[in-house]
Write a protein that holds these residues in place. Structure first.
Motif, mmCIF file in Angstrom:
data_model
loop_
_atom_site.group_PDB
_atom_site.id
_atom_site.type_symbol
_atom_site.label_atom_id
_atom_site.label_comp_id
_atom_site.label_asym_id
_atom_site.label_seq_id
_atom_site.Cartn_x
_atom_site.Cartn_y
_atom_site.Cartn_z
ATOM 1 N N ASN A 10 -10.504 5.918 5.404
ATOM 2 C CA ASN A 10 -12.212 5.617 4.232
ATOM 3 C C ASN A 10 -11.633 4.384 3.421
ATOM 4 O OD1 ASN A 10 -13.201 6.288 1.893
ATOM 5 N ND2 ASN A 10 -12.574 8.367 2.646
ATOM 6 N N ALA A 11 -12.853 3.881 3.070
ATOM 7 C CA ALA A 11 -12.390 2.637 2.580
ATOM 8 C C ALA A 11 -11.915 3.047 0.869
ATOM 9 C CB ALA A 11 -13.729 2.272 1.995
ATOM 10 N N ALA A 12 -12.510 4.690 0.836
ATOM 11 C CA ALA A 12 -11.341 4.634 -0.542
ATOM 12 C C ALA A 12 -10.593 4.737 -1.017
ATOM 13 C CB ALA A 12 -11.760 6.483 -1.023
ATOM 14 N N TYR A 13 -9.604 4.715 -0.205
ATOM 15 C CA TYR A 13 -7.953 4.576 -0.330
ATOM 16 C C TYR A 13 -7.850 3.139 -0.071
ATOM 17 C CZ TYR A 13 -7.929 8.885 0.739
ATOM 18 O OH TYR A 13 -8.648 10.621 0.645
ATOM 19 N N LYS A 14 -8.995 1.913 0.020
ATOM 20 C CA LYS A 14 -8.425 0.404 -0.104
ATOM 21 C C LYS A 14 -7.308 -0.136 -0.968
ATOM 22 C CE LYS A 14 -10.459 -3.611 -0.589
ATOM 23 N NZ LYS A 14 -11.510 -4.794 -0.482
ATOM 24 N N GLN A 15 -6.925 0.097 -1.946
ATOM 25 C CA GLN A 15 -6.361 -0.486 -2.759
ATOM 26 C C GLN A 15 -4.803 0.184 -2.203
ATOM 27 O OE1 GLN A 15 -6.961 -2.861 -4.897
ATOM 28 N NE2 GLN A 15 -4.190 -3.102 -5.061
ATOM 29 N N SER A 16 -4.490 1.368 -1.863
ATOM 30 C CA SER A 16 -2.880 1.466 -2.309
ATOM 31 C C SER A 16 -2.666 1.098 -0.395
ATOM 32 C CB SER A 16 -2.955 3.001 -2.240
ATOM 33 O OG SER A 16 -3.867 4.091 -1.373
ATOM 34 N N TYR A 17 -3.731 1.610 0.754
ATOM 35 C CA TYR A 17 -3.838 0.654 1.743
ATOM 36 C C TYR A 17 -3.118 -1.070 1.736
ATOM 37 C CZ TYR A 17 -3.807 -0.014 6.601
ATOM 38 O OH TYR A 17 -3.536 -0.727 8.516
ATOM 39 N N LEU A 18 -4.115 -1.243 1.227
ATOM 40 C CA LEU A 18 -3.431 -2.776 1.110
ATOM 41 C C LEU A 18 -2.461 -3.033 0.601
ATOM 42 C CD1 LEU A 18 -6.877 -4.564 0.582
ATOM 43 C CD2 LEU A 18 -5.785 -4.958 2.301
ATOM 44 N N GLU A 19 -1.160 -2.547 -0.636
ATOM 45 C CA GLU A 19 -0.201 -2.528 -1.355
ATOM 46 C C GLU A 19 0.898 -1.923 0.143
ATOM 47 O OE1 GLU A 19 -1.781 -0.991 -5.393
ATOM 48 O OE2 GLU A 19 -0.484 0.329 -4.193
ATOM 49 N N ALA A 20 0.113 -0.395 0.704
ATOM 50 C CA ALA A 20 1.117 -0.311 1.972
ATOM 51 C C ALA A 20 1.144 -1.602 2.920
ATOM 52 C CB ALA A 20 1.060 0.791 2.130
ATOM 53 N N LEU A 21 0.049 -2.076 3.165
ATOM 54 C CA LEU A 21 0.188 -3.115 3.973
ATOM 55 C C LEU A 21 1.871 -3.957 4.403
ATOM 56 C CD1 LEU A 21 -0.835 -4.031 6.167
ATOM 57 C CD2 LEU A 21 -2.349 -4.958 5.410
ATOM 58 N N ASP A 22 1.071 -4.554 2.299
ATOM 59 C CA ASP A 22 2.700 -5.238 2.613
ATOM 60 C C ASP A 22 3.828 -5.312 2.059
ATOM 61 O OD1 ASP A 22 0.992 -7.306 1.057
ATOM 62 O OD2 ASP A 22 0.390 -6.395 -1.347
ATOM 63 N N GLU A 23 3.868 -3.710 1.845
ATOM 64 C CA GLU A 23 5.840 -3.094 2.128
ATOM 65 C C GLU A 23 6.034 -2.770 3.903
ATOM 66 O OE1 GLU A 23 5.056 1.052 0.579
ATOM 67 O OE2 GLU A 23 4.487 0.375 -1.447
ATOM 68 N N PHE A 24 4.736 -2.997 4.483
ATOM 69 C CA PHE A 24 5.206 -3.048 5.988
ATOM 70 C C PHE A 24 5.512 -4.166 6.339
ATOM 71 C CE2 PHE A 24 2.050 1.158 6.377
ATOM 72 C CZ PHE A 24 3.379 1.862 7.026
ATOM 73 N N HIS A 25 5.194 -5.601 6.096
ATOM 74 C CA HIS A 25 5.093 -6.604 6.030
ATOM 75 C C HIS A 25 6.392 -6.945 5.800
ATOM 76 C CE1 HIS A 25 0.482 -7.370 6.790
ATOM 77 N NE2 HIS A 25 0.745 -7.619 7.954
ATOM 78 N N ALA A 26 6.722 -6.515 4.333
ATOM 79 C CA ALA A 26 7.856 -6.579 4.458
ATOM 80 C C ALA A 26 9.070 -6.673 5.024
ATOM 81 C CB ALA A 26 8.199 -6.527 2.180
ATOM 82 N N GLU A 27 8.359 -5.410 5.372
ATOM 83 C CA GLU A 27 10.242 -5.089 6.640
ATOM 84 C C GLU A 27 9.507 -5.345 7.978
ATOM 85 O OE1 GLU A 27 10.618 -0.603 6.584
ATOM 86 O OE2 GLU A 27 8.482 -0.070 7.543
ATOM 87 N N GLY A 28 9.336 -6.259 8.168
ATOM 88 C CA GLY A 28 8.462 -7.087 9.801
ATOM 89 C C GLY A 28 7.679 -6.152 10.774
ATOM 90 N N ARG A 29 7.061 -5.118 9.316
ATOM 91 C CA ARG A 29 6.166 -4.314 10.769
ATOM 92 C C ARG A 29 4.512 -4.800 10.970
ATOM 93 N NH1 ARG A 29 7.811 0.854 12.885
ATOM 94 N NH2 ARG A 29 9.872 0.287 11.022
#
Ligand code: COA
Length: 177
Positions: A10-29
């Protein structure tokens, strides 16, 4: 205190989803997911997840044939915590790497019980989709993943050996009914 729950992407979670994606990318995922693309076209991304179209773009060369999947997000207090992906059936690739069910908790929210929660809350969806028993494949070194699956009743079958194409995996089955 508000409880965590599973929701459709749901687009309501956009901000925290993008922050989470940064965290996933930082661990190579999830390196194949472009943050800038997703940020720019978030509504479309969410729609693709909800209409089962994303699986068609899987980057796996061995995928052979697409398999429909259901993606759900674990959220709490309007914040994205993690994802569970349920493949409606197996294919040649998923039998060796992927299984029916995959779940991930964003790195900053790990070790707080959400891994157990996401699979526990995902079980009714797995069963509702008509999957009598769901295969879960876990890296033998991934103790947290194994504990989550065992907590949710996963029955250990065996451990597959590493091959040219696939890594070693512990195979578990989750029973419905
Ligand atoms: C596996 C994963 C979902 C676990 O999430 P989590 O929120 O940390 O899980 P929980 O807090 O519910 O912890 C589950 C158990 O694992 C243990 N645990 C968590 N992190 C651990 C670690 N790094 N090493 C050893 N044990 C760990 C917890 O102490 C808990 O143990 P318990 O059964 O004794 O209570 C998370 O690490 C993750 O997203 N990993 C990447 C994706 C993945 O591996 N998915 C699983 C395979 S599909």
């Amino acid at each position: 205190m508000s409880a965590s729950k599973l929701v459709k992407p749901n687009a309501a979670y956009k901000q925290s989803y993008l922050e989470a994606l940064d965290e996933f990318h930082a661990e190579g995922r999830y390196k194949s997911l472009s943050r800038s693309e997703i940020e720019k076209n978030f509504d479309k991304y969410v729609e693709e997840l909800n209409t089962g179209k994303r699986y068609l773009r899987r980057p796996f060369v061995d995928w052979v044939e697409p398999v429909p999947e259901t993606v759900l997000w674990l959220v709490k207090k309007d914040e994205y915590i993690g994802s569970i992906t349920i493949r409606h059936r197996l294919n040649w690739h998923l039998e060796k790497w992927g299984g029916h069910v995959n779940f991930t908790i964003r790195p900053s929210m790990r070790k707080k019980g959400f891994g157990k929660k996401i699979l526990q809350k995902g079980m009714p969806y797995i069963c509702y989709l008509g999957i009598d028993r769901a295969l879960v494949l876990v890296d033998p070194l991934n103790i947290a993943g194994q504990r989550v699956v065992e907590f949710c009743g996963g029955e250990f079958q065996d451990e597959t050996q590493k091959t040219d194409r696939f890594p070693a995996r512990k195979r578990y089955w989750l029973q419905c009914g």
